[in-house]
Design an enzyme around this catalytic site. Structure first.
Site, mmCIF file in Angstrom:
data_model
loop_
_atom_site.group_PDB
_atom_site.id
_atom_site.type_symbol
_atom_site.label_atom_id
_atom_site.label_comp_id
_atom_site.label_asym_id
_atom_site.label_seq_id
_atom_site.Cartn_x
_atom_site.Cartn_y
_atom_site.Cartn_z
ATOM 1 N N ARG A 152 -8.250 8.335 3.915
ATOM 2 C CA ARG A 152 -9.235 7.317 3.523
ATOM 3 C C ARG A 152 -10.056 6.867 4.730
ATOM 4 O O ARG A 152 -11.304 6.821 4.674
ATOM 5 C CB ARG A 152 -8.497 6.109 2.910
ATOM 6 N N CYS A 159 -1.705 7.109 -1.413
ATOM 7 C CA CYS A 159 -2.262 6.722 -0.123
ATOM 8 C C CYS A 159 -2.692 7.923 0.714
ATOM 9 O O CYS A 159 -3.302 7.760 1.768
ATOM 10 C CB CYS A 159 -1.271 5.863 0.657
ATOM 11 N N LYS A 205 0.816 -1.215 0.000
ATOM 12 C CA LYS A 205 0.000 0.000 0.000
ATOM 13 C C LYS A 205 0.853 1.270 0.000
ATOM 14 O O LYS A 205 0.376 2.341 -0.373
ATOM 15 C CB LYS A 205 -0.964 0.011 1.192
ATOM 16 N N ASP A 206 2.131 1.157 0.422
ATOM 17 C CA ASP A 206 3.028 2.319 0.425
ATOM 18 C C ASP A 206 3.723 2.539 -0.915
ATOM 19 O O ASP A 206 4.335 3.588 -1.134
ATOM 20 C CB ASP A 206 4.118 2.152 1.497
ATOM 21 N N ARG A 230 0.733 9.624 14.325
ATOM 22 C CA ARG A 230 1.979 9.184 13.711
ATOM 23 C C ARG A 230 2.729 8.298 14.690
ATOM 24 O O ARG A 230 2.396 8.193 15.856
ATOM 25 C CB ARG A 230 2.863 10.391 13.333
#
Length: 309
Positions: A134, A245, A81-82, A152
């Protein structure tokens, strides 16, 4: 034939766990290979600003790709996904490993877990930690009364902040928690109808140089056909939308009975408008399905939502 391989990995516990899984499988398949892991720091690891500020595309992958081009490593292990949907010329992804649970997870403090916790049961005004546009957009659509706060740090740091009371709940990927042996922290997996996952979520991609035939031969044995087909479909969808993303885009494909079904959505950042649809087709249509669903969503107004993001 090479007698050694160097795996490039980010330095987080999750990244090293995933690279260790790849290393163990490669050693099992190639007992004579000497394999070691080289830690590569990426800009996404070093910078502390929100990902929306530092830029989402390639912040966790560029330095790994630079190390491939420089010959410092032979393969890079990524959370798929990255990885941007356009792979640099000279590099390839010869293996996408079998997918873990692709769903998102609701994570509560240990002392506050109920018998059947859910997003619907969170109290009004609860603070939910997520750094993903998202997830934020879909959560806002589900529960507009919740407060979303940027999050984070590595998984351990995020869980510590939750347990310290800085957040009432977190949204994290089931796959990462399971791979780290933290499955017990999953208070509730969120169904894909409720929270559609990120493109490539739960899958590991292995990147090599196109010209490195020995590395490709070694890692291609780890490729999982159905995961690859699903991810090709999803990544085509994301690429056709021009997104990454850090945009409120979700896409998830499932391969069953020689068919691919792709669900995709585009949202505005506040989750007030969401365009969602589904498409299905045969296995040889993988990339075309992604392109067609993207075109369909763009025609229904997704282009305006992406511009607003």
């Amino acid at each position: 034939m090479k007698n050694s391989l160097v795996i490039g990995s980010r330095g987080s516990k999750l990244a090293l766990t995933q690279s260790g899984m790849v290393k163990a499988e490669l050693e099992l398949l190639n007992p004579s290979l000497d394999i070691r892991i080289e830690i590569i720091k990426t800009s996404g690891d070093v910078k502390t600003e929100p990902l929306s500020v530092i830029g989402g595309k390639g912040v966790f992958t560029k330095e790994l790709e630079d190390a491939l081009f420089d010959g410092r490593i032979d393969l890079a292990v990524h959370s798929l996904k990255d990885l941007p949907t356009i792979v640099p010329e000279g590099l390839a992804i010869p293996a996408i490993c079998k997918r873990e649970d692709p769903r998102d997870a609701l994570v509560l403090r240990l002392r506050e877990r109920g018998s059947q916790p859910s997003v619907e049961d969170l109290p009004k005004g609860a603070i939910v930690g997520t750094s993903s546009p998202r997830r934020l957009a879909q959560l806002k659509q589900l529960r507009g009364d919740l407060v979303c706060k940027d999050l984070r740090g590595n998984v351990d740091t995020r869980l510590r902040k939750l347990d310290e009371g800085q957040y009432d709940a977190l949204l994290l990927a089931c796959a990462g928690l399971r791979r780290l042996g933290l499955e017990q922290r999953i208070s509730a997996p969120l169904s894909t109808s409720q929270m559609l996952p990120a493109v490539g979520q739960g899958a590991i991609g292995i990147e090599t140089r196109v010209a490195d035939e020995a590395a490709i031969a070694a890692v291609s044995k780890l490729d999982h056909k159905f995961t690859r087909l699903a991810c090709i479909t999803e990544r085509a969808f994301l690429r056709a939308l021009g997104g990454g993303c850090q945009l409120p885009i979700a896409g998830h494909a499932v391969v069953r009975e020689k068919r691919i079904r792709l669900d995709g959505l585009v949202a505005d950042p506040d989750g007030k408008q969401i365009v969602r649809d589904r498409i299905s087709g045969s296995l040889d249509e993988a990339e075309d399905l992604g392109n067609r669903l993207a075109k369909r969503l763009l025609e229904r107004g997704a282009d305006k939502l992406l511009a607003s993001a």
